[in-house]
Structures are given as C-alpha cells and as structure tokens.
Scaffold this motif. Sequence first.
Motif, PDB file in Angstrom:
ATOM      1  N   UNK A   1       0.818  -1.215   0.000  1.00 18.51           N
ATOM      2  CA  UNK A   1       0.000   0.000   0.000  1.00 18.51           C
ATOM      3  C   UNK A   1       0.854   1.268   0.000  1.00 18.51           C
ATOM      4  N   UNK A   2       2.153   1.127   0.196  1.00 20.74           N
ATOM      5  CA  UNK A   2       3.071   2.271   0.181  1.00 20.74           C
ATOM      6  C   UNK A   2       3.662   2.423  -1.204  1.00 20.74           C
ATOM      7  N   UNK A   3       3.519   3.608  -1.784  1.00 22.13           N
ATOM      8  CA  UNK A   3       4.038   3.864  -3.130  1.00 22.13           C
ATOM      9  C   UNK A   3       5.325   4.671  -3.126  1.00 22.13           C
ATOM     10  N   UNK A   4       5.513   5.511  -2.120  1.00 21.10           N
ATOM     11  CA  UNK A   4       6.709   6.354  -2.062  1.00 21.10           C
ATOM     12  C   UNK A   4       7.046   6.614  -0.601  1.00 21.10           C
ATOM     13  N   UNK A   5       8.350   6.829  -0.337  1.00 21.41           N
ATOM     14  CA  UNK A   5       8.826   7.044   1.024  1.00 21.41           C
ATOM     15  C   UNK A   5       9.642   8.332   1.065  1.00 21.41           C
ATOM     16  N   UNK A   6       9.317   9.196   2.010  1.00 21.32           N
ATOM     17  CA  UNK A   6      10.063  10.430   2.260  1.00 21.32           C
ATOM     18  C   UNK A   6      10.860  10.247   3.539  1.00 21.32           C
ATOM     19  N   UNK A   7      12.117  10.628   3.523  1.00 22.01           N
ATOM     20  CA  UNK A   7      12.948  10.597   4.718  1.00 22.01           C
ATOM     21  C   UNK A   7      13.209  12.034   5.152  1.00 22.01           C
ATOM     22  N   UNK A   8      12.907  12.341   6.412  1.00 22.51           N
ATOM     23  CA  UNK A   8      12.994  13.709   6.906  1.00 22.51           C
ATOM     24  C   UNK A   8      13.443  13.706   8.364  1.00 22.51           C
ATOM     25  N   UNK A   9      13.771  14.883   8.881  1.00 18.74           N
ATOM     26  CA  UNK A   9      14.229  14.991  10.263  1.00 18.74           C
ATOM     27  C   UNK A   9      13.431  16.013  11.041  1.00 18.74           C
ATOM     28  N   UNK A  10      13.072  15.673  12.259  1.00 19.90           N
ATOM     29  CA  UNK A  10      12.416  16.624  13.163  1.00 19.90           C
ATOM     30  C   UNK A  10      13.440  17.623  13.706  1.00 19.90           C
ATOM     31  N   UNK A  11      12.965  18.789  14.073  1.00 16.88           N
ATOM     32  CA  UNK A  11      13.837  19.781  14.676  1.00 16.88           C
ATOM     33  C   UNK A  11      14.595  20.610  13.656  1.00 16.88           C
ATOM     34  N   UNK A  12      15.789  21.038  14.027  1.00 16.68           N
ATOM     35  CA  UNK A  12      16.542  21.998  13.228  1.00 16.68           C
ATOM     36  C   UNK A  12      17.355  21.372  12.107  1.00 16.68           C
ATOM     37  N   UNK A  13      17.511  20.031  12.131  1.00  9.71           N
ATOM     38  CA  UNK A  13      18.421  19.392  11.170  1.00  9.71           C
ATOM     39  C   UNK A  13      17.827  18.127  10.583  1.00  9.71           C
ATOM     40  N   UNK A  14      18.277  17.791   9.389  1.00 10.88           N
ATOM     41  CA  UNK A  14      17.995  16.491   8.778  1.00 10.88           C
ATOM     42  C   UNK A  14      18.713  15.412   9.582  1.00 10.88           C
TER      43      UNK A  14
ATOM     44  N   UNK B   1      24.660  -1.783   6.491  1.00  6.08           N
ATOM     45  CA  UNK B   1      23.449  -2.511   6.118  1.00  6.08           C
ATOM     46  C   UNK B   1      22.234  -1.621   6.069  1.00  6.08           C
ATOM     47  N   UNK B   2      22.137  -0.670   7.009  1.00  5.90           N
ATOM     48  CA  UNK B   2      21.004   0.259   7.004  1.00  5.90           C
ATOM     49  C   UNK B   2      21.013   1.115   5.745  1.00  5.90           C
ATOM     50  N   UNK B   3      22.187   1.637   5.393  1.00  8.50           N
ATOM     51  CA  UNK B   3      22.281   2.474   4.197  1.00  8.50           C
ATOM     52  C   UNK B   3      21.932   1.685   2.935  1.00  8.50           C
ATOM     53  N   UNK B   4      22.385   0.452   2.874  1.00 11.12           N
ATOM     54  CA  UNK B   4      22.067  -0.370   1.701  1.00 11.12           C
ATOM     55  C   UNK B   4      20.574  -0.690   1.648  1.00 11.12           C
ATOM     56  N   UNK B   5      19.975  -0.967   2.797  1.00 13.79           N
ATOM     57  CA  UNK B   5      18.535  -1.241   2.834  1.00 13.79           C
ATOM     58  C   UNK B   5      17.753  -0.051   2.290  1.00 13.79           C
ATOM     59  N   UNK B   6      18.133   1.153   2.708  1.00 10.65           N
ATOM     60  CA  UNK B   6      17.488   2.365   2.200  1.00 10.65           C
ATOM     61  C   UNK B   6      17.727   2.520   0.707  1.00 10.65           C
ATOM     62  N   UNK B   7      18.973   2.358   0.282  1.00 12.67           N
ATOM     63  CA  UNK B   7      19.329   2.593  -1.130  1.00 12.67           C
ATOM     64  C   UNK B   7      18.664   1.602  -2.066  1.00 12.67           C
ATOM     65  N   UNK B   8      18.414   0.381  -1.594  1.00 12.29           N
ATOM     66  CA  UNK B   8      17.891  -0.665  -2.474  1.00 12.29           C
ATOM     67  C   UNK B   8      16.410  -0.942  -2.258  1.00 12.29           C
ATOM     68  N   UNK B   9      15.699  -0.034  -1.598  1.00 15.04           N
ATOM     69  CA  UNK B   9      14.249  -0.181  -1.503  1.00 15.04           C
ATOM     70  C   UNK B   9      13.640  -0.214  -2.904  1.00 15.04           C
ATOM     71  N   UNK B  10      12.594  -0.999  -3.071  1.00 11.69           N
ATOM     72  CA  UNK B  10      11.900  -1.032  -4.358  1.00 11.69           C
ATOM     73  C   UNK B  10      11.090   0.238  -4.596  1.00 11.69           C
ATOM     74  N   UNK B  11      10.675   0.882  -3.511  1.00  9.85           N
ATOM     75  CA  UNK B  11       9.856   2.092  -3.624  1.00  9.85           C
ATOM     76  C   UNK B  11      10.736   3.310  -3.895  1.00  9.85           C
ATOM     77  N   UNK B  12      10.229   4.317  -4.592  1.00  9.65           N
ATOM     78  CA  UNK B  12      10.964   5.579  -4.728  1.00  9.65           C
ATOM     79  C   UNK B  12      11.159   6.227  -3.363  1.00  9.65           C
ATOM     80  N   UNK B  13      12.336   6.794  -3.136  1.00  9.34           N
ATOM     81  CA  UNK B  13      12.652   7.447  -1.872  1.00  9.34           C
ATOM     82  C   UNK B  13      13.100   8.878  -2.122  1.00  9.34           C
TER      83      UNK B  13
END
Length: 263
Positions: A48-61, A90-102
């Motif tokens: 059900x998820x088509x796209x993923x946005x990565x963001x940061x709370x507060x003053x910085x990403x 591994x975390x960075x690779x998981x993010x980079x290789x997601x099937x969904x657009x990020x």
Amino acid sequence: MKFETLEIAREGSVATIWMNRPDVHNAFNEALIADLTAACQALDADDSVRAVILAGRGKSFSAGADLNWMRRAADASVEENIADARKLAGMLRTLAEMNKPTIARVHGAALGGGMGLASACDICIAGEGAVFATSEVKFGIIPSAISPYVIRAIGARQAGRYFQTAERISAARAAELGLAHEAVPAAELDARVQDIVAALLQGGPKSQAAAKALIRAVADRPVSDELVEDTARRIATLRATPEAKEGLAAFLDKRPAAWVAAM
C-alpha cells in the motif's frame, strides 16, 4: 509501527519516516540505525506504500554520528567496531535498495552519515539553508560506509576533494554537484517534495522498482554484448506484465492507469 527514534506518518500511499532525535540533531546511534533498517524493510514490504520520504524533526535532517556513540566505539574492540559498522552499512544499503521511490527532504545539517542518507535516497530536495559535509576526517576517521552512495552522487573526483577537506557544502553547491537534485527556498521545501511525490505516483510501481534495478545493473558498465542483451531482456519481460498492458491500454483509452485511479 512503533519506534524509539522515528515517527512514521502516512498520507494515502505515501509514508514519511521522521527521524525524531531533535535534541541531538537526529544524530545516529545504535537505536536509530536499527530503527531505520526495520522501518525501511517494513515499508518496502507494504504494497500500500508507493513512495517514502525521509525527513528529520527539529533543526536538522541529520548531523551524522552521535558523539556518545562514537566515544563508545573508540573504547570498543575491533570486532565490536566491525559489527557496528556492518549495521550502519546494512542500514544504508537497505534504504538505497528499496523497491519504492525514496526522497530525502533535507533541511539544516546533513553531515557525515546524514549526507550518506541523502545520497542513498533516489531523490534529494534541499532547502536553501541546508548544509552538507563529509566531516569524518576531522574526527580522524573516514566516510567509509557512506562512500558508495556519496561517490555515486557526486563522482570520485569531487569526493576526492570533500572527503579530505571536510568543507561545508551549501544547498546550491550540492545541487551543482548532483548531490541534491534541487535546492529550493526553505518555505517551498515541502511543496516541492509533494510535487515530486505527485509525479512519482503517476508511474507504475513495478516499473519503478524495475527502473531502480536497471540503474544498478547498467551504471558504470561498458556497453558490451552482455549488457545490451540484459537490457533487451529486461524490457521484453516487462512488456508482458499486467502493469505494462494496463499502462498501454490506459494511454490508448485516454484514461488514468489503474494505479493512478486507485490513489
């Protein structure tokens, strides 16, 4: 999904991962690395998820590595440091290789690992006040885990400069380098991210996943008989899928494709 260091917000088929350690500018520690890995895996598995946005709370990403985490690493054994580094990589690779657009929505500081996160996402939109850097050499270390994604974004020649100088990179300069796809006024950051999301949602989800796989297969390879054959087989395989047939039928019928109509 409940996480110690993240908030996951859903709006229709779009999920936003909010890094939520604003008191330390969303710096990495063991918990954030584990949470980001698990969140990316869960969202990638959710149809059900088509796209993923990565963001940061507060003053910085994200300001990169948490200093307390780095202090603990300095006192740890080589084996413990390798285990920690593998989790980050591994975390960075998981993010980079997601099937969904990020999409990385970058404001404020995106330093060290934060620049790595922005580079690992498919698309990076930076507010005009954003600042990037590979600052690791200032701490006597190197941007090792993030290097595949940063070098992919800005190339080896530019990485040769910034990995050694640790200079701050403005949003405008990041766009010149290819690190950020666009640098926009801070007040327009969310609107521009939503414009990109709207464009992404017009595409077929399976074809977008295949497009990401295509880039990984083709980038930096010479044009050989094997590569030409691989690209031919990829398009031929997709043409026979229900998604491709629906996309062509929708175009000929002058109507939205099923994945657009279902939004």
